[in-house]
Design a protein around this motif. Structure first.
Motif, mmCIF file in Angstrom:
data_model
loop_
_atom_site.group_PDB
_atom_site.id
_atom_site.type_symbol
_atom_site.label_atom_id
_atom_site.label_comp_id
_atom_site.label_asym_id
_atom_site.label_seq_id
_atom_site.Cartn_x
_atom_site.Cartn_y
_atom_site.Cartn_z
ATOM 1 N N HIS A 261 0.833 -1.187 0.000
ATOM 2 C CA HIS A 261 0.000 0.000 0.000
ATOM 3 C C HIS A 261 0.873 1.245 0.000
ATOM 4 N N LEU A 262 0.682 2.105 -0.996
ATOM 5 C CA LEU A 262 1.369 3.387 -1.064
ATOM 6 C C LEU A 262 0.648 4.368 -0.149
ATOM 7 N N MET A 263 1.436 5.091 0.671
ATOM 8 C CA MET A 263 0.858 6.055 1.611
ATOM 9 C C MET A 263 1.209 7.465 1.136
ATOM 10 N N ASP A 264 0.192 8.301 0.883
ATOM 11 C CA ASP A 264 0.448 9.646 0.388
ATOM 12 C C ASP A 264 0.641 10.612 1.547
ATOM 13 N N LYS A 265 0.834 11.864 1.202
ATOM 14 C CA LYS A 265 1.148 12.884 2.194
ATOM 15 C C LYS A 265 0.032 13.042 3.228
ATOM 16 N N ALA A 266 -1.234 12.806 2.803
ATOM 17 C CA ALA A 266 -2.370 12.939 3.718
ATOM 18 C C ALA A 266 -2.598 11.693 4.558
ATOM 19 N N GLY A 267 -1.813 10.636 4.310
ATOM 20 C CA GLY A 267 -1.978 9.401 5.072
ATOM 21 C C GLY A 267 -2.923 8.404 4.430
ATOM 22 N N SER A 268 -3.435 8.736 3.261
ATOM 23 C CA SER A 268 -4.338 7.815 2.575
ATOM 24 C C SER A 268 -3.546 6.675 1.948
ATOM 25 N N LEU A 269 -4.182 5.502 1.868
ATOM 26 C CA LEU A 269 -3.520 4.304 1.360
ATOM 27 C C LEU A 269 -4.174 3.843 0.073
ATOM 28 N N ARG A 270 -3.328 3.392 -0.871
ATOM 29 C CA ARG A 270 -3.819 2.797 -2.105
ATOM 30 C C ARG A 270 -2.951 1.602 -2.451
ATOM 31 N N PRO A 271 -3.559 0.512 -2.925
ATOM 32 C CA PRO A 271 -2.754 -0.668 -3.267
ATOM 33 C C PRO A 271 -1.950 -0.414 -4.548
ATOM 34 N N TYR A 272 -0.707 -0.800 -4.520
ATOM 35 C CA TYR A 272 0.190 -0.637 -5.659
ATOM 36 C C TYR A 272 0.922 -1.941 -5.932
ATOM 37 N N HIS A 273 1.257 -2.115 -7.196
ATOM 38 C CA HIS A 273 2.121 -3.228 -7.604
ATOM 39 C C HIS A 273 3.487 -2.637 -7.978
ATOM 40 N N PHE A 274 4.521 -2.992 -7.188
ATOM 41 C CA PHE A 274 5.856 -2.454 -7.395
ATOM 42 C C PHE A 274 6.757 -3.520 -8.028
ATOM 43 N N THR A 275 7.586 -3.063 -8.963
ATOM 44 C CA THR A 275 8.649 -3.925 -9.508
ATOM 45 C C THR A 275 9.976 -3.202 -9.343
ATOM 46 N N GLY A 276 11.021 -3.967 -9.123
ATOM 47 C CA GLY A 276 12.357 -3.380 -8.943
ATOM 48 C C GLY A 276 13.428 -4.230 -9.595
ATOM 49 N N ARG A 277 14.473 -3.549 -10.047
ATOM 50 C CA ARG A 277 15.583 -4.247 -10.650
ATOM 51 C C ARG A 277 16.871 -3.480 -10.330
ATOM 52 N N PRO A 278 18.008 -4.186 -10.311
ATOM 53 C CA PRO A 278 19.275 -3.510 -9.985
ATOM 54 C C PRO A 278 19.761 -2.652 -11.144
ATOM 55 N N LEU A 279 20.476 -1.562 -10.804
ATOM 56 C CA LEU A 279 21.052 -0.668 -11.807
ATOM 57 C C LEU A 279 22.321 -0.046 -11.210
ATOM 58 N N ARG A 280 23.424 -0.099 -11.943
ATOM 59 C CA ARG A 280 24.693 0.463 -11.449
ATOM 60 C C ARG A 280 24.915 1.808 -12.131
ATOM 61 N N LEU A 281 25.122 2.822 -11.275
ATOM 62 C CA LEU A 281 25.414 4.178 -11.742
ATOM 63 C C LEU A 281 26.718 4.633 -11.111
ATOM 64 N N ALA A 282 27.725 4.953 -11.964
ATOM 65 C CA ALA A 282 29.036 5.420 -11.474
ATOM 66 C C ALA A 282 29.619 4.444 -10.474
ATOM 67 N N GLY A 283 29.439 3.145 -10.738
ATOM 68 C CA GLY A 283 30.006 2.117 -9.890
ATOM 69 C C GLY A 283 29.229 1.842 -8.625
ATOM 70 N N GLU A 284 28.065 2.468 -8.454
ATOM 71 C CA GLU A 284 27.286 2.280 -7.226
ATOM 72 C C GLU A 284 26.018 1.504 -7.549
ATOM 73 N N SER A 285 25.649 0.581 -6.668
ATOM 74 C CA SER A 285 24.425 -0.203 -6.850
ATOM 75 C C SER A 285 23.222 0.659 -6.515
ATOM 76 N N CYS A 286 22.288 0.692 -7.444
ATOM 77 C CA CYS A 286 21.031 1.445 -7.245
ATOM 78 C C CYS A 286 19.848 0.525 -7.544
ATOM 79 N N VAL A 287 18.702 1.009 -7.152
ATOM 80 C CA VAL A 287 17.445 0.284 -7.412
ATOM 81 C C VAL A 287 16.543 1.168 -8.282
ATOM 82 N N MET A 288 16.155 0.626 -9.429
ATOM 83 C CA MET A 288 15.210 1.317 -10.305
ATOM 84 C C MET A 288 13.888 0.546 -10.273
ATOM 85 N N GLY A 289 12.850 1.286 -10.086
ATOM 86 C CA GLY A 289 11.573 0.583 -9.986
ATOM 87 C C GLY A 289 10.403 1.377 -10.554
ATOM 88 N N PHE A 290 9.280 0.644 -10.633
ATOM 89 C CA PHE A 290 8.039 1.230 -11.135
ATOM 90 C C PHE A 290 6.902 0.827 -10.203
#
Length: 862
Positions: A261-290
């Motif tokens: 559940h994604l929580m917005d600034k007002a505290g409201s909740l909505r169900p979300y489907h998140f995906t994530g994958r690794p990504l290296r930027l300037a030699g550092e491990s990062c997470v890119m997601g949708f």
């Protein structure tokens, strides 16, 4: 101070120029923001405008017809002050009342402007919504506008990145810088165009990149998002699962998917489907997601689950059987409810289609096949049918099946049909019972008027097809009301049942006997050949025999009217009407007989109806008149009274005697108002004559059986006539015939006692033709008797008539009653009556009945 202000304005304009927004063509992204602002507060007008110091240039607008606001039409505050939203609930009542947009077209009343503020506090424009009527802005709408203004600035900041560090004035950009700018602009465009929320963060949780959809979903600004951790956007109960997914991406390099559940600034909740994958930027491990909002999917899943639960509960509680027919395999699945309906052990089963329809009743199979074919062939997706199936007990039960085609293939070919079945045997039985009660008489069980009409219509069709005839009979019990009133309704009901049995026994099974209500019955005798009415005559003769009901020997009888098809009519209404006319004439001929319809009957019936209709009008139009026949004392020829006799001054047929219309008046009930009119008119006329002629005599008025039914009404009519006319009650004499008087003698005696108490006289008319009993004369307050004209007519020729008249006069005088002879027409009759001691007489020998004016002239005191 002025220098500082000028420098601030130049800095603001530089920032605005850096966005490269002024003078650009419309862009869907900004058009969408204006539309969303309009929808957020349900306002008819919304726009995005940027202030270049001289004008407010409109980038996007909805419901407006201007592209810029110049001079006095501007809405921005001087110097681009970065204050909060400005809300005017009724601009015409505040500081903007003289503003051109308020005082003139488009006559704004409600206005809200939210400044578009840069990160360093410059207001470069405004998001505005407006309406032509005053209104309030709810807090939710205000918050939505602020979020949309923030999204607008996010879009501006994204497009200004290549120009964030402006080159010195006049210095050209290098090719590398231009390439970097184009690539950054392209990547930003790709990120911003993604359908869901995009985010990029480091292994330590530092937010690097995001798109406007994440801002829109959470309600945070760019600065706020930059300062937050990824888990800050997740509802606390789901953070552990999301943290584990992030760890899997960072430590194992896995691609993950998780729902949270994604929580917005007002505290409201909505169900979300998140995906994530690794990504290296300037030699550092990062997470890119949708992230994708799955609220609709979750809502649909929940609704489906609840629907299934409700269906399971409904099927269990309602005893519905669920079936599912796969047309590709031609097999049908039934749940446990189907075996319950058939009376077997509860179990699911799957059978071939042929086996499933084998249990259907042969008579219902064609109907079932037709209903299935309509659904399968696409005539209708819906399937509905009621049919019988064999129960385990061997009985046939009724099933109601309903379903629909839920899947079709190429060319519309049905692949699957699903539905339910339920046992409706009890409902069918109730419907059959209701139909029976609706078409049957409750007392006798015979067909009622509704079913009779249907049978008659069928009989006409069959007779026309077979070139045959049939008879229709109307049957009315004679004197049934007398039996019902004297012996009680129980005996009356038993009599009706016996009549029904008698009628049913007199006809064939193919014929119809019906009760129309009360004491009326009807019979349809079918298949009579040609115009031969012998069959109908035989049935009629059987029906008019006397009946014995229990301990009561009831000599009731029937009056029967008969019409024949096709001679007397070719439609049901005509046949029924003609049979009714014939029955009326059967009663007129003395009852306990039957009559076949004839054209002459119809003519007489129509004439009678015409007389009744015109008679009703005659009473209202004043066409009825009274003539008066003098009553003379035999001893000295003095006038002792008059008898009021009604006449009808018909507009086309002239003056009509009572014999032409009195019977109709009695049958139709008009005799009561006519009798009251006669009573009132005669009393009023007598009052006038007594004053003008100076004579003291009586007026006699005949009473009908219809008037005597309602004793109270008659009493009020007599009392009212005496009061209005002012005559002495003794001057009024009421005449009743013997036959009327002897019906319910006790009631008549009570009424006559009340009338006698008023002081009016009572005389017996047509004496000698009825009971001629001394006993009732002793019981009743009678003043005089009138000898019927049938005895007077042959008085000098028939010794028996003379003996009867002599006895009547002697009996009356012994009871101190006066005797008046009616119908005296000759000198010989007069002499004979005077010799026998008759007191008074009336008839043509003295005078015919005279109109009031002629009577007044003849008997005026000279």
């Amino acid at each position: 101070m002025a220098t500082r202000s000028t420098a601030r304005e130049e800095e603001r304009l530089a920032r605005l120029a850096g966005y490269r927004i002024l003078g650009t063509p419309p862009e869907p992204a900004f058009d969408d923001l204006a539309r969303r602002a309009q929808e957020a507060v349900r306002a008819p007008m919304a726009w995005l405008a940027f202030d270049d110091g001289r004008r407010e240039w409109v980038k996007a607008g909805v419901g407006i017809d201007f592209t810029e606001l110049v001079g006095a039409r501007r809405l921005a505050r001087p110097g681009g002050a970065a204050s909060g939203p400005r809300v005017f609930e009724d601009a015409a009542a505040g500081e903007l009342r003289t503003h051109p947009l308020v005082a003139g077209d488009p006559h704004l009343r409600f206005l809200c402007t939210v400044p578009l503020v840069t990160t360093d506090g410059h207001a470069v424009g405004a998001l505005a919504v407006a309406d032509r009527v005053p209104r309030r802005l709810e807090s939710a709408g205000r918050r939505a506008l602020e979020n949309l203004a923030a999204l607008t600035m996010a879009r501006l900041e994204a497009r200004s990145a290549p120009a964030a560090r402006p080159l010195p004035q006049g210095a050209p950009e290098s090719p590398l810088q231009e390439q970097i700018a184009r690539e950054r602009e392209f990547s930003d465009a790709v990120i911003q165009s993604l359908p869901g929320a995009f985010f990029l963060f480091t292994r330590g949780g530092e937010m690097l990149r995001w798109n406007v959809r994440l801002q829109a979903a959470t309600g945070y600004t760019d600065l706020e998002i930059a300062a937050m951790q990824p888990l800050d956007f997740v509802a606390p109960p789901d953070r552990a699962a999301v943290q584990a997914a992030i760890r899997s991406v960072v430590e194992e390099g896995s691609e993950v998917a998780v729902e949270a559940h994604l929580m917005d600034k007002a505290g409201s909740l909505r169900p979300y489907h998140f995906t994530g994958r690794p990504l290296r930027l300037a030699g550092e491990s990062c997470v890119m997601g949708f992230g994708r909002d799955i609220s609709e999917r979750k809502r649909a899943e929940e609704q489906t689950l609840r629907a299934k639960e409700r269906l399971d509960l409904a099927l269990t509680g309602s005893k519905l059987a669920l079936w599912d027919w796969d047309l590709r395999t031609d097999r049908v699945y039934f749940n446990e409810g189907w075996s319950t309906i058939l009376g077997g052990r509860r179990r699911e089963t799957t059978v071939d289609w042929d086996e499933a329809r084998a249990v259907i009743h042969p008579d219902d199979a064609p109907l079932h096949e037709a209903a299935v074919a309509n659904a399968v062939q696409g005539v209708s997706d819906e399937f509905e049918c009621e049919y019988r199936v064999r129960h385990a007990s061997g009985e046939w039960i009724w099933v109601h099946a309903r379903g629909k085609v839920t899947q079709r293939g190429e060319g519309g070919r049905a692949l699957r049909m699903t539905g339910t079945s339920t046992n409706v045997s009890k409902r069918k039985q109730a419907e059959e019972r209701a139909e029976y009660l609706a078409t049957r008489d409750a007392l006798t069980g015979l067909p009622n008027r509704v079913l009779l009409h249907d049978r008659l219509e069928q009989g006409i069709v069959n007779a026309a097809r077979n070139r045959a005839g049939f008879a229709f009979m109307f049957i009315d019990l004679d004197r049934f009301k007398t039996i019902n009133d004297s012996l009680g309704h129980d005996v009356g009901d038993e009599l009706l049942k016996a009549v029904a049995s008698r009628l049913a026994a007199c006809v064939r099974a193919s014929d119809t006997v019906a009760r129309l209500g009360g004491d009326e019955f009807a019979v349809i005798l079918e298949n009579l050949r040609g115009t031969d009415d012998e069959g109908a005559q035989q049935v009629a003769e059987k029906m008019i025999a006397a009946m014995i009901i229990g301990a009561h020997h009831l000599n009731t009888s029937c009056s029967i009217g008969i019409s024949l098809y096709p001679a007397d009519g070719r439609d049901s209404a005509t046949l029924m009407k003609h049979a009714d006319v014939a029955m009326y004439f059967a009663k007129e001929k003395g009852r306990n007989n039957y009559r076949f319809f004839s054209a002459e009957m119809n003519h007489r019936a129509q004439e009678r109806l015409s007389i009744e209709n015109y008679l009703r009008l005659a009473l209202r139009r004043g066409e009825l008149v009274l003539h008066y026949q003098p009553r003379i004392r035999m001893a000295d020829g003095a006038l002792t009274g008059v008898e009021a006799l009604v006449r009808w001054s018909h507009p086309r047929r002239g003056l009509l005697d009572p014999g032409k219309f009195i019977d109709v008046a009695e049958d139709s009930g008009l005799i009561v108002p006519i009798g009251e009119w006669v009573l009132e008119s005669a009393c009023r006329q007598l009052g006038q004559w007594q004053a003008v002629l100076g004579r003291d005599f009586r007026v006699s008025v005949n009473l009908s059986v219809g008037q005597l039914i309602d004793a109270d009404r008659l009493y009020r009519a007599v009392e009212g006539a005496l009061r209005v006319s002012g005559i002495d009650p003794a001057a009024l004499e009421l005449e009743l015939t013997e036959s009327i008087l002897m019906q319910n003698l006790g009631e008549k005696a009570a009424l006559l006692d009340r009338l006698g108490a008023l002081g009016v006289g009572i005389s017996i008319d047509d004496f000698g033709t009825g009971y001629s009993s001394l006993s009732y004369l002793k019981r009743l307050p009678v003043d005089a008797i009138k000898i019927d004209s049938s005895f007077v007519r042959d008085l000098e020729l028939d010794a028996n008539d003379e003996a009867i008249v002599r006895a009547i006069i002697a009996m009356a005088h012994s009871l101190r009653l006066s005797v008046i002879a009616e119908g005296v027409e000759t000198q010989a009759q007069f002499e004979s009556l005077r010799a026998l001691g008759c007191d008074e007489y009336q008839g043509f020998f003295a005078s015919p009945a005279l109109p009031p004016a002629d009577f007044a002239r003849r008997y005026a005191r000279r």
